[in-house]
Design an enzyme around this catalytic site. Structure first.
Site: not given
Length: 415
Positions: A239, A275-277, A313, A317, A343, A371
């Site tokens: 996170g 952790p990823g991001r 994204r 978001y 479109c 992502y």
């Protein structure tokens, strides 16, 4: 470590000019920095040196085999949320013994494959999942290692779509039901309780909610142990956010890791982080090209060849990504909404961007390593882009661009 720098008016990643990548492989194109990925992973591992720990990369952030292979060679663990991600980790040389299986909807087939592979632990998110795991493990003559994901009801203060630690979220077991859930798990013959887990959200820029969740989970682990149920590890999820805008301030990874180690001192608990991001986000960019400048509307539009199909994204978001030209070419500056060809009016990659561009110019959409490709689609029958890994002075294509023919190769018409 932000992977991109400007040198003599051109954008570079490590020893590679990004304009050369765009010219060689075409656009849209994702480009990642091996050095940035390795440095970001080591920032966690080095900060936890001397502590019993495992840094498990969250595969959902970017599941390209080259990314996974780089991390496997560093000794990384992996946090997965599907059977497909387990297969990717194994194909990239990752060890199943370092795999944590999270996710709210694990199927019988996925559980069976993970048990057969010998993964480290299942992060269980409901009592029915405990019962399913017990039944499948019993049928296979195995014991399933489990950690319960507890929802600590902590507000991560992030976008509601990526907040996962509140009562109203689908994730985890409610904090006030956790002890009963542990009693259930301990009473099932084919389960081995090994830990406790939480994850409160993504793109967190404030340590306060992380510290609050840590405190609640450590206290709960002690209460579980007091019931005679041994807890060997605590998994705090991931996170940690990255810096997308200049005015944002990301959490200092070393400071956060030191705070966790200090709180766990004397508990006997080992530590797992996911952790990823924070590992891949700033290691990647999406290259695109300006197709048209549309100046006859109430707003100026730069229409580019990337879209929400490649990077959803901003549409999903309202996320912000930096956008820069690949080269400074003496163009006049103007404010543009950078949009794609899909479109949908939501196909907007950035609004009110001050850019000096002309049709045919290349641009880079920054901080797109997490992502981006992982959430891409074929909407509007658009082939997904190629992916390139930069390693020093070389650029290696690690996934070719999809062909139009491949989009419908598995389909059939009726007679």
């Amino acid at each position: 470590m932000n992977a991109v720098r400007r040198q003599d008016g051109e954008l570079w990643m490590e020893g590679v000019r990004l304009a050369d990548v765009a010219s060689r492989y075409g656009t849209p194109c994702y480009v990642y920095s091996r050095a940035a990925i390795e440095a970001a992973w080591r920032s966690f591992d080095d900060a936890l040196a001397g502590t019993d720990h495992l840094v498990c990369y969250a595969v959902k952030a970017n599941s390209n085999l080259a990314v996974l292979g780089i991390l496997a060679r560093l000794g990384s663990g992996f946090d997965i949320v599907s059977g497909g991600e387990l297969a990717r980790v194994q194909a990239a040389g990752g060890s199943a013994e370092r795999v944590i299986f999270s996710g709210v909807g694990k199927t019988e087939a996925e559980i069976g494959a993970a048990l057969a592979a010998g993964i480290r632990c299942f992060n269980v998110e409901s009592e029915p999942e405990l019962e399913r795991l017990d039944a499948i493990a019993g049928a296979m003559g195995r014991r399933a290692p489990v950690s319960l994901r507890v929802n600590p009801d902590v507000d991560a203060r992030t976008h509601p779509y990526i907040s996962t630690g509140l009562k109203g979220n689908k994730f985890g077991i409610a904090h006030d039901r956790a002890l009963a859930a542990y009693d259930l798990a301990a009473g099932l013959a084919n389960l081995e309780v090994t830990g406790i887990d939480c994850h409160i959200g993504s793109q967190i820029l404030d340590m306060a909610p992380l510290e609050e969740a840590l405190e609640r989970v450590v206290e709960l682990a002690a209460a579980v142990a007091a019931r005679g149920i041994p807890i060997r590890h605590i998994d705090l999820g991931g996170g940690l956010g990255i810096r997308y805008r200049e005015e944002e301030e990301a959490i200092d990874i070393g400071r956060w890791c030191r705070a966790v180690v200090a709180r766990l001192a004397g508990t006997g608990l080992s530590l797992v982080l996911e952790p990823g991001r924070a590992i891949v986000g700033n290691a990647g960019v999406l290259l695109s090209r300006v197709e048209y400048l549309k100046l006859d509307k109430s707003r100026r539009f730069a229409i580019v060849d990337a879209s929400m199909s490649e990077l959803i994204r901003p549409a999903l978001y309202e996320a912000w990504h930096g956008i820069e030209p690949l080269a400074t070419l003496g163009r006049p500056e103007a404010d543009y909404d950078v949009v794609g060809p899909v479109c949908e009016s939501s196909d907007v990659l950035g609004t009110d961007r001050r850019l000096a561009i002309a049709p045919g110019d290349g641009i880079a959409i920054l901080s797109a390593g997490a992502y981006g490709m992982a959430m891409s689609s074929n909407y509007n029958s658009r082939p997904r882009p190629c992916e390139v890994m930069v390693d020093g002075s070389r650029a290696v294509q690690v996934r070719p661009r999809e062909t139009i023919a491949a989009l419908f190769a598995g389909e059939a018409t009726l007679e």
